[in-house]
Design a protein around this motif. Structure first.
Motif, mmCIF file in Angstrom:
data_model
loop_
_atom_site.group_PDB
_atom_site.id
_atom_site.type_symbol
_atom_site.label_atom_id
_atom_site.label_comp_id
_atom_site.label_asym_id
_atom_site.label_seq_id
_atom_site.Cartn_x
_atom_site.Cartn_y
_atom_site.Cartn_z
ATOM 1 N N LEU A 359 29.482 9.101 82.611
ATOM 2 C CA LEU A 359 28.518 9.730 82.043
ATOM 3 C C LEU A 359 27.292 9.619 82.572
ATOM 4 O O LEU A 359 26.285 9.134 83.020
ATOM 5 C CB LEU A 359 28.315 9.557 80.712
ATOM 6 N N PHE A 360 27.142 7.530 82.311
ATOM 7 C CA PHE A 360 26.024 7.183 83.183
ATOM 8 C C PHE A 360 26.506 7.459 84.888
ATOM 9 O O PHE A 360 24.430 7.299 85.032
ATOM 10 C CB PHE A 360 26.337 5.617 82.916
ATOM 11 N N ALA A 361 26.682 8.476 85.426
ATOM 12 C CA ALA A 361 25.790 8.482 86.266
ATOM 13 C C ALA A 361 25.102 9.419 86.270
ATOM 14 O O ALA A 361 25.014 9.702 87.347
ATOM 15 C CB ALA A 361 27.683 8.282 87.500
ATOM 16 N N VAL A 362 25.891 10.685 85.491
ATOM 17 C CA VAL A 362 25.263 11.814 84.863
ATOM 18 C C VAL A 362 24.347 11.970 84.670
ATOM 19 O O VAL A 362 23.434 13.141 84.494
ATOM 20 C CB VAL A 362 26.141 13.385 85.388
ATOM 21 N N ALA A 363 24.632 11.247 83.263
ATOM 22 C CA ALA A 363 23.786 11.828 82.303
ATOM 23 C C ALA A 363 23.935 10.259 80.849
ATOM 24 O O ALA A 363 24.198 9.920 79.907
ATOM 25 C CB ALA A 363 23.626 13.059 81.418
ATOM 26 N N PRO A 364 22.781 9.369 81.449
ATOM 27 C CA PRO A 364 23.008 7.980 81.074
ATOM 28 C C PRO A 364 22.414 8.593 79.335
ATOM 29 O O PRO A 364 23.323 7.457 78.889
ATOM 30 C CB PRO A 364 22.089 6.981 81.276
ATOM 31 N N ARG A 365 22.022 8.789 78.922
ATOM 32 C CA ARG A 365 21.306 9.377 77.852
ATOM 33 C C ARG A 365 22.533 9.550 76.796
ATOM 34 O O ARG A 365 22.734 9.132 76.071
ATOM 35 C CB ARG A 365 19.663 9.826 77.749
ATOM 36 N N THR A 366 23.013 10.454 77.301
ATOM 37 C CA THR A 366 24.336 10.740 76.853
ATOM 38 C C THR A 366 25.289 9.648 76.082
ATOM 39 O O THR A 366 25.828 9.588 75.133
ATOM 40 C CB THR A 366 25.261 12.675 76.919
ATOM 41 N N ALA A 367 25.617 8.855 76.724
ATOM 42 C CA ALA A 367 26.550 7.984 77.330
ATOM 43 C C ALA A 367 26.064 7.013 76.018
ATOM 44 O O ALA A 367 26.661 6.413 75.107
ATOM 45 C CB ALA A 367 26.682 7.022 78.444
ATOM 46 N N PHE A 368 24.433 6.771 76.030
ATOM 47 C CA PHE A 368 24.319 6.097 74.254
ATOM 48 C C PHE A 368 24.368 7.294 73.237
ATOM 49 O O PHE A 368 24.426 5.711 72.226
ATOM 50 C CB PHE A 368 22.870 5.303 74.874
ATOM 51 N N VAL A 369 24.001 7.994 73.549
ATOM 52 C CA VAL A 369 24.384 9.280 72.366
ATOM 53 C C VAL A 369 25.619 8.731 72.005
ATOM 54 O O VAL A 369 25.896 8.846 70.053
ATOM 55 C CB VAL A 369 24.013 10.493 72.355
ATOM 56 N N LEU A 370 26.281 9.328 72.664
ATOM 57 C CA LEU A 370 28.126 9.028 71.833
ATOM 58 C C LEU A 370 27.849 7.852 71.798
ATOM 59 O O LEU A 370 29.801 7.253 70.720
ATOM 60 C CB LEU A 370 28.478 9.757 73.381
ATOM 61 N N SER A 371 27.730 6.582 72.568
ATOM 62 C CA SER A 371 28.589 5.194 71.543
ATOM 63 C C SER A 371 27.857 5.206 70.383
ATOM 64 O O SER A 371 28.642 4.489 70.082
ATOM 65 C CB SER A 371 27.518 4.407 73.150
ATOM 66 N N SER A 372 26.545 5.405 70.068
ATOM 67 C CA SER A 372 25.980 5.169 68.309
ATOM 68 C C SER A 372 26.948 6.251 67.464
ATOM 69 O O SER A 372 27.478 5.940 66.436
ATOM 70 C CB SER A 372 24.415 5.303 68.323
ATOM 71 N N VAL A 373 27.632 7.663 68.573
ATOM 72 C CA VAL A 373 28.304 8.753 67.437
ATOM 73 C C VAL A 373 29.185 7.412 67.199
ATOM 74 O O VAL A 373 29.946 8.169 65.575
ATOM 75 C CB VAL A 373 28.351 9.573 68.106
ATOM 76 N N LEU A 374 30.217 6.610 68.021
ATOM 77 C CA LEU A 374 31.818 6.500 67.822
ATOM 78 C C LEU A 374 31.325 5.503 66.954
ATOM 79 O O LEU A 374 32.528 5.693 66.150
ATOM 80 C CB LEU A 374 32.794 6.144 69.389
ATOM 81 N N ALA A 375 30.693 4.325 67.028
ATOM 82 C CA ALA A 375 30.509 3.460 66.055
ATOM 83 C C ALA A 375 30.208 3.408 64.965
ATOM 84 O O ALA A 375 30.283 3.341 63.527
ATOM 85 C CB ALA A 375 28.729 2.778 66.772
#
Length: 388
Positions: A359-375
């Motif tokens: 995700l960081f390679a194609v959509a970094p913001r999505t990776a950070f949002v997903l991180s927050s959702v899982l946490a």
């Protein structure tokens, strides 16, 4: 005071202080630990700067958090006869040496720089960061000085030479410290205890009360969220500061200093805070989980300015108090199964780390949002346990 009197006073003072100082090998070993931890933060960002394709940077950074942990290497190293402090540090020195040589030897030989770093990671991963590592900000009382000093020393190097040159100098110094530590002799660690097998752990976990299962779920979900971003937290922050990577690296280094000091200060008063009442343990744990939930979103949403980054990193540092309390709860619950659980957890973190890297390679913001959702799922699991 005459010169001879001054020399005699200095000699007398040194003789009185010397018995209270740690042996040279301990000092050098700790210096190697801290230098490696400080410099390693900047590896994904360095790969970005030297033109590594984004998918490769993403995969490397995504796997970082899961791989650079010692738990799932213990049995393999033991089987190979390499589970000793000396062998682990020797592998770490070999890995960081490859990192030092990569940007220099890669272009003339036609070898991609990321390949040097990938092979080097295999050396650093079994080392696992013996001692406290600034990449996790796991700073305890009395051990703040080393990580802070390493980061402060790295900051002017980054500012003067830029990200690539600065980190390469830091790697070279780290490798030299590692070699010196091996020459002086590595302090012996305690003999590791043998953990129960995975099947025994699963059988034991099935008999846990619901509240204790929610505790383990909270821990696993929260760490899964963190694995999605891992050290990309720093790389993305540097990237957001614009084209001035040298300036960005300097700001992030200073922000990490702020986080380390905040973590150390929190741990200094943690024992007194926990004595205030029975409600403090869940409150501290929830605080740490909430920061794990909101920090990735903060990096994405707040303006890309040095004060904003310093504030975000400081919040993460303070939250380490809550993470320590949560880890203590998990350890008390697991008992002799704790190492088996951590090994299984490290392996479980690899898939979300890979997903985060892609995700960081194609959509970094999505990776950070997903991180927050899982946490966030982990935070809710813990709140359900508290509300039982």
């Amino acid at each position: 005071m005459s010169r001879s009197a001054a020399v005699e006073t200095a000699r007398s003072t040194a003789e009185r202080v010397a018995p209270h100082l740690p042996p040279e090998r301990v000092v050098v070993t700790r210096a190697f630990d801290c230098a490696l931890g400080a410099a390693a933060w900047f590896v994904p960002a360095l790969l970005l700067v030297v033109g590594t394709p984004l998918p490769i940077v993403g995969l490397f950074g995504g796997l970082w958090l899961a791989l650079v942990r010692p738990e799932h290497y213990v049995r393999l190293l033991r089987a190979l006869g390499l589970d000793s402090p000396f062998a682990r540090r020797a592998l770490g020195v070999a890995g960081v040496t490859l990192w030092t040589l990569g940007p220099v030897a890669g272009p003339p030989t036609g070898t991609p720089v990321w390949l040097w770093f990938s092979v080097g990671l295999l050396g650093v991963a079994p080392y696992g960061g013996v001692g406290d590592r600034p990449d996790a900000i796991t700073v305890v009382l009395g051990r703040v000085f080393g990580p802070v000093l390493a980061l402060l020393a790295l900051t002017p190097v980054l500012a003067a030479g830029g990200l690539v040159a600065g980190v390469q100098v830091a790697f070279a110094v780290t490798a030299a410290l590692g070699v010196l530590a091996l020459v002086l002799g590595v302090p012996l660690d305690e003999t590791p205890t043998v953990s129960p097998s995975m099947s025994a752990f699963v059988e034991w976990a099935e008999r846990l009360p619901p509240a204790e299962r929610r505790l383990l779920l909270a821990d696993t979900w929260a760490r899964t969220g963190l694995a999605v971003v891992g050290p990309l937290f720093v790389a993305f922050s540097i990237q957001r500061l614009g084209d001035g990577f040298a300036e960005g690296a300097e700001v992030i280094a200073l922000s990490l200093v702020v986080a380390t000091v905040a973590a150390g200060g929190t741990h200094r008063v943690l024992s007194r805070i926990r004595e205030l009442g029975s409600w403090t343990t869940p409150l501290l744990s929830v605080g740490g989980l909430l920061v794990a939930t909101t920090a990735p979103l903060a990096v994405v949403l707040v303006p890309a300015s040095p004060p904003a980054f310093a504030g975000t990193f400081a919040a993460v540092g303070v939250a380490q108090g809550g993470w320590t309390v949560l880890e203590d709860e998990v350890t008390d619950t697991l008992g002799e199964h704790r190492d088996t659980y951590r090994a299984a957890r490290a392996l479980l973190l690899i898939p979300p780390a890979v997903v985060g890297g892609l995700l960081f390679a194609v959509a970094p913001r999505t990776a950070f949002v997903l991180s927050s959702v899982l946490a966030g799922v982990g935070t809710v699991s813990y709140l359900r346990r508290v509300a039982r």
